[in-house]
Design a protein around this motif. Structure first.
Motif, PDB file in Angstrom:
ATOM      1  N   ASP A   1       0.822  -1.208  -0.053  1.00 22.09           N
ATOM      2  CA  ASP A   1      -0.015  -0.093  -0.128  1.00 22.09           C
ATOM      3  C   ASP A   1       0.947   1.180  -0.112  1.00 22.09           C
ATOM      4  O   ASP A   1       0.430   2.158  -0.792  1.00 22.09           O
ATOM      5  N   TYR A   2       2.180   1.401   0.965  1.00 23.38           N
ATOM      6  CA  TYR A   2       2.697   2.531   0.848  1.00 23.38           C
ATOM      7  C   TYR A   2       3.592   2.789  -0.490  1.00 23.38           C
ATOM      8  O   TYR A   2       3.536   3.794  -0.742  1.00 23.38           O
ATOM      9  N   LEU A   3       3.982   1.621  -0.949  1.00 24.65           N
ATOM     10  CA  LEU A   3       4.493   1.681  -2.569  1.00 24.65           C
ATOM     11  C   LEU A   3       3.703   2.249  -3.515  1.00 24.65           C
ATOM     12  O   LEU A   3       4.146   2.791  -4.476  1.00 24.65           O
ATOM     13  N   CYS A   4       2.437   2.004  -3.327  1.00 21.79           N
ATOM     14  CA  CYS A   4       1.600   2.600  -4.216  1.00 21.79           C
ATOM     15  C   CYS A   4       0.847   3.880  -3.968  1.00 21.79           C
ATOM     16  O   CYS A   4       0.759   4.593  -4.964  1.00 21.79           O
ATOM     17  N   ASP A   5       0.895   4.447  -2.798  1.00 23.72           N
ATOM     18  CA  ASP A   5       0.033   5.355  -2.396  1.00 23.72           C
ATOM     19  C   ASP A   5       1.078   6.391  -1.839  1.00 23.72           C
ATOM     20  O   ASP A   5       0.499   7.681  -1.629  1.00 23.72           O
ATOM     21  N   ASN A   6       2.038   6.258  -1.405  1.00 28.38           N
ATOM     22  CA  ASN A   6       2.988   7.190  -0.894  1.00 28.38           C
ATOM     23  C   ASN A   6       4.212   7.495  -1.892  1.00 28.38           C
ATOM     24  O   ASN A   6       5.091   8.230  -1.410  1.00 28.38           O
ATOM     25  N   PHE A   7       4.112   6.804  -2.837  1.00 31.02           N
ATOM     26  CA  PHE A   7       5.411   7.019  -3.824  1.00 31.02           C
ATOM     27  C   PHE A   7       4.870   7.429  -5.197  1.00 31.02           C
ATOM     28  O   PHE A   7       3.704   7.032  -5.685  1.00 31.02           O
ATOM     29  N   HIS A   8       5.698   8.295  -6.023  1.00 33.79           N
ATOM     30  CA  HIS A   8       5.645   8.615  -7.273  1.00 33.79           C
ATOM     31  C   HIS A   8       6.873   8.093  -7.866  1.00 33.79           C
ATOM     32  O   HIS A   8       7.934   8.009  -7.328  1.00 33.79           O
ATOM     33  N   TYR A   9       6.642   7.920  -9.268  1.00 28.54           N
ATOM     34  CA  TYR A   9       7.940   7.200 -10.030  1.00 28.54           C
ATOM     35  C   TYR A   9       8.196   7.960 -11.214  1.00 28.54           C
ATOM     36  O   TYR A   9       7.203   8.684 -11.837  1.00 28.54           O
ATOM     37  N   THR A  10       9.555   7.867 -11.773  1.00 26.83           N
ATOM     38  CA  THR A  10       9.746   8.546 -12.982  1.00 26.83           C
ATOM     39  C   THR A  10      10.558   7.548 -13.647  1.00 26.83           C
ATOM     40  O   THR A  10      11.277   6.726 -13.264  1.00 26.83           O
ATOM     41  N   SER A  11      10.743   8.103 -15.110  1.00 22.69           N
ATOM     42  CA  SER A  11      11.217   7.053 -15.989  1.00 22.69           C
ATOM     43  C   SER A  11      12.843   7.162 -16.236  1.00 22.69           C
ATOM     44  O   SER A  11      13.457   6.737 -17.020  1.00 22.69           O
ATOM     45  N   SER A  12      13.266   8.326 -15.269  1.00 21.78           N
ATOM     46  CA  SER A  12      14.850   8.814 -15.489  1.00 21.78           C
ATOM     47  C   SER A  12      15.573   7.734 -15.875  1.00 21.78           C
ATOM     48  O   SER A  12      15.776   6.765 -15.293  1.00 21.78           O
ATOM     49  N   GLY A  13      16.424   7.871 -17.000  1.00 21.41           N
ATOM     50  CA  GLY A  13      17.340   6.966 -17.467  1.00 21.41           C
ATOM     51  C   GLY A  13      16.782   5.690 -17.929  1.00 21.41           C
ATOM     52  O   GLY A  13      17.688   4.762 -18.446  1.00 21.41           O
ATOM     53  N   VAL A  14      15.500   5.480 -18.197  1.00 24.35           N
ATOM     54  CA  VAL A  14      15.001   4.369 -18.566  1.00 24.35           C
ATOM     55  C   VAL A  14      14.131   4.465 -19.966  1.00 24.35           C
ATOM     56  O   VAL A  14      13.074   4.841 -19.694  1.00 24.35           O
TER      57      VAL A  14
ATOM     58  N   ILE B   1       1.320   0.104 -10.398  1.00 22.43           N
ATOM     59  CA  ILE B   1       1.120   1.082  -9.520  1.00 22.43           C
ATOM     60  C   ILE B   1       0.149   2.061  -9.692  1.00 22.43           C
ATOM     61  O   ILE B   1      -0.753   2.638  -9.108  1.00 22.43           O
ATOM     62  N   GLY B   2       0.014   2.759 -11.033  1.00 14.59           N
ATOM     63  CA  GLY B   2      -1.129   3.479 -11.507  1.00 14.59           C
ATOM     64  C   GLY B   2      -0.563   4.444 -12.456  1.00 14.59           C
ATOM     65  O   GLY B   2       0.493   5.136 -12.487  1.00 14.59           O
ATOM     66  N   VAL B   3      -1.275   4.711 -13.511  1.00 13.99           N
ATOM     67  CA  VAL B   3      -1.073   5.496 -14.657  1.00 13.99           C
ATOM     68  C   VAL B   3      -0.625   7.100 -14.052  1.00 13.99           C
ATOM     69  O   VAL B   3      -0.176   7.931 -14.519  1.00 13.99           O
ATOM     70  N   ASP B   4      -1.681   7.173 -12.821  1.00 16.40           N
ATOM     71  CA  ASP B   4      -1.322   8.952 -12.392  1.00 16.40           C
ATOM     72  C   ASP B   4       0.038   8.764 -11.405  1.00 16.40           C
ATOM     73  O   ASP B   4       0.016   9.758 -10.920  1.00 16.40           O
ATOM     74  N   ARG B   5       0.724   7.700 -11.359  1.00 17.04           N
ATOM     75  CA  ARG B   5       1.917   7.898 -10.502  1.00 17.04           C
ATOM     76  C   ARG B   5       3.272   7.673 -11.374  1.00 17.04           C
ATOM     77  O   ARG B   5       4.235   7.754 -10.612  1.00 17.04           O
ATOM     78  N   MET B   6       3.077   7.676 -12.467  1.00 15.58           N
ATOM     79  CA  MET B   6       4.202   7.428 -13.387  1.00 15.58           C
ATOM     80  C   MET B   6       4.554   8.629 -14.380  1.00 15.58           C
ATOM     81  O   MET B   6       3.671   9.162 -15.173  1.00 15.58           O
ATOM     82  N   MET B   7       5.808   9.459 -13.910  1.00 13.40           N
ATOM     83  CA  MET B   7       6.266  10.405 -14.894  1.00 13.40           C
ATOM     84  C   MET B   7       7.551  10.369 -15.663  1.00 13.40           C
ATOM     85  O   MET B   7       8.407   9.544 -15.504  1.00 13.40           O
ATOM     86  N   TYR B   8       7.657  11.092 -16.763  1.00 17.75           N
ATOM     87  CA  TYR B   8       8.775  11.263 -17.620  1.00 17.75           C
ATOM     88  C   TYR B   8       9.780  11.887 -16.788  1.00 17.75           C
ATOM     89  O   TYR B   8       9.680  12.978 -16.161  1.00 17.75           O
ATOM     90  N   ALA B   9      11.135  11.470 -17.055  1.00 20.96           N
ATOM     91  CA  ALA B   9      12.444  12.276 -16.712  1.00 20.96           C
ATOM     92  C   ALA B   9      13.442  11.974 -17.837  1.00 20.96           C
ATOM     93  O   ALA B   9      13.372  10.669 -18.027  1.00 20.96           O
ATOM     94  N   MET B  10      14.388  12.782 -17.908  1.00 11.80           N
ATOM     95  CA  MET B  10      15.417  12.308 -18.679  1.00 11.80           C
ATOM     96  C   MET B  10      16.696  11.904 -17.887  1.00 11.80           C
ATOM     97  O   MET B  10      17.407  10.989 -18.428  1.00 11.80           O
ATOM     98  N   ASP B  11      16.844  12.504 -16.827  1.00  8.41           N
ATOM     99  CA  ASP B  11      18.145  12.392 -16.159  1.00  8.41           C
ATOM    100  C   ASP B  11      19.224  12.988 -16.811  1.00  8.41           C
ATOM    101  O   ASP B  11      20.445  12.631 -16.859  1.00  8.41           O
ATOM    102  N   TYR B  12      18.965  14.380 -17.203  1.00  6.92           N
ATOM    103  CA  TYR B  12      20.046  15.464 -17.855  1.00  6.92           C
ATOM    104  C   TYR B  12      21.021  15.761 -16.651  1.00  6.92           C
ATOM    105  O   TYR B  12      20.322  15.917 -15.592  1.00  6.92           O
ATOM    106  N   PRO B  13      21.916  16.180 -16.909  1.00  2.41           N
ATOM    107  CA  PRO B  13      23.009  15.674 -18.072  1.00  2.41           C
ATOM    108  C   PRO B  13      23.571  14.399 -18.082  1.00  2.41           C
ATOM    109  O   PRO B  13      24.164  13.865 -19.172  1.00  2.41           O
ATOM    110  N   TRP B  14      23.282  13.604 -17.262  1.00  4.04           N
ATOM    111  CA  TRP B  14      23.967  12.188 -16.772  1.00  4.04           C
ATOM    112  C   TRP B  14      23.547  11.207 -18.104  1.00  4.04           C
ATOM    113  O   TRP B  14      24.191  10.433 -18.619  1.00  4.04           O
TER     114      TRP B  14
END
Ligand code: CA
Length: 355
Positions: A281-294, A307-320
């Motif tokens: 429950d905590y990993l679904c309700d208390n966390f958001h996730y990003t795609s950085s580096g993937v 987890i949920g479509v509403d908890r997954m966000m884009y990230a690039m992980d610039y400049p790494w």
């Protein structure tokens, strides 16, 4: 079977969404200079820092380019964002940020950094959003600096770059900053640091310590330490962001949940008490996730599905991990238009309150 090393198709030139990249690093010139000084004088007893910044604070062309990019809050960064299809960058102090220095110096550097970031956002309000740095072990000032960053400087959350010289924040004496984040209704991005000195030894000799694997081990560990210590029972609305598709924790959901429930129920460890809710429950309700580096669809969809479509966000992980073609692969994901817009734009707008 999926294609190995999938090619990245060209990006959509007119996508029906803005692309907001949510884990984009920068460093102040002052902190960069201090890193170089620490490396050259060999004063920091942190093998992870020395391995990573021993290279990137150096004089090679690759290192110089990295230093130029990570310090830019102007033309260079905007040109790279334009070249890679990024409309808005959520900026945060690159790892280990201020968390390499003694508490007093870290506190002063965090405040200076937040001021510089706020100025850059004022210059480019339609391109940059920022997270506030703080000195995690400064129990008198960490929460105050987060609050100042959010209420006075307009920053939209906090950046925690992993452990601080081997200290993880599951000890409740450090929890004022989580209390403040919950009260301010802003997230804390738990971004990787190199594995701590206690952990890093077997990673070093094959260069597995950084983004290739060690980051995920250390950051996933930190997240689970917080969870098991009960931070989300104390602050049930607290939101932590994990990059890199969740440092693999979503893939572990079932087993983490099963084993934590069992350890807590048997009472076999003095530091693992039953919690109000399940680890799942905590990993679904208390966390958001990003795609950085993937830049790869399957793990992104796994997080969206489990987890949920509403908890997954884009990230690039610039400049790494600056890959100009990356968003093309994600524009092409085989998901609904609404899910794609949530991933690139809507979830970040909501979480970081981007108008
Ligand atoms: Ca990063």
């Amino acid at each position: 079977m999926s294609e190995r090393y999938p090619a990245m198709p060209p990006r959509n030139p007119n996508p029906p969404y803005k692309r907001i990249a949510t884990e984009e690093a920068w460093l102040t010139p002052e902190i960069m200079a201090l890193y170089k000084k620490e490396i050259s004088e060999k004063t920091i007893n942190d093998p992870g820092f020395n391995q990573l910044w021993g290279f990137f604070a150096g004089d090679s062309d690759m290192a110089q380019n990295q230093q130029r990019r990570i310090q830019s809050l102007g033309a260079d960064r905007l040109a790279d964002m334009d070249a890679s299809g990024i409309d808005i960058a959520v900026l945060s102090l690159g790892s280990p940020g201020v968390q390499l220095f003694d508490t007093a110096r870290a506190t002063a550097l965090a405040a200076e950094s937040n001021d510089q970031l706020a100025e850059a956002i004022t210059r480019h309000p339609d391109r940059f959003v920022g997270l506030a740095a703080f000195s995690p072990l400064d129990t008198d000032n960490a929460a105050k600096e987060l609050e100042r960053g959010v209420t006075k400087l307009g920053l939209r959350g906090g950046i925690l770059n992993g452990h601080t010289l081997g200290t993880y924040l599951d000890d409740e004496k450090y929890w004022q900053v989580f209390e403040a984040a919950e009260a301010l209704d802003v997230p804390i991005y738990l971004h990787p640091n190199m594995p701590s000195k206690q952990m890093i030894e077997p990673f070093l000799s094959r260069a597995l310590d950084a983004a290739i694997y060690g980051f995920a081990c250390d950051t996933g560990l930190h997240a689970l330490r917080l969870l098991i210590a009960g931070v989300f029972d104390r602050f049930p609305k607290l939101q932590i962001i994990l990059g890199h598709c969740g440092e693999a924790l979503p893939y572990w959901l079932y087993r983490i949940d099963f084993m934590h429930s069992r350890i807590a129920a048997t009472g076999r460890h003095p530091n693992v008490k039953p919690l109000k809710r399940r680890a799942w429950d905590y990993l679904c309700d208390n966390f958001h996730y990003t795609s950085s580096g993937v830049g790869w669809e399957p793990p992104i969809r796994f997080v969206q599905d489990q987890i949920g479509v509403d908890r997954m966000m884009y990230a690039m992980d610039y400049p790494w991990q600056f890959v100009k073609e990356e968003v093309g692969a994600l524009d092409a994901m085989d998901i609904s238009d609404a899910a794609k817009k949530a991933f690139f734009e809507d979830n970040a707008r909501k979480l970081f309150k981007i108008a």
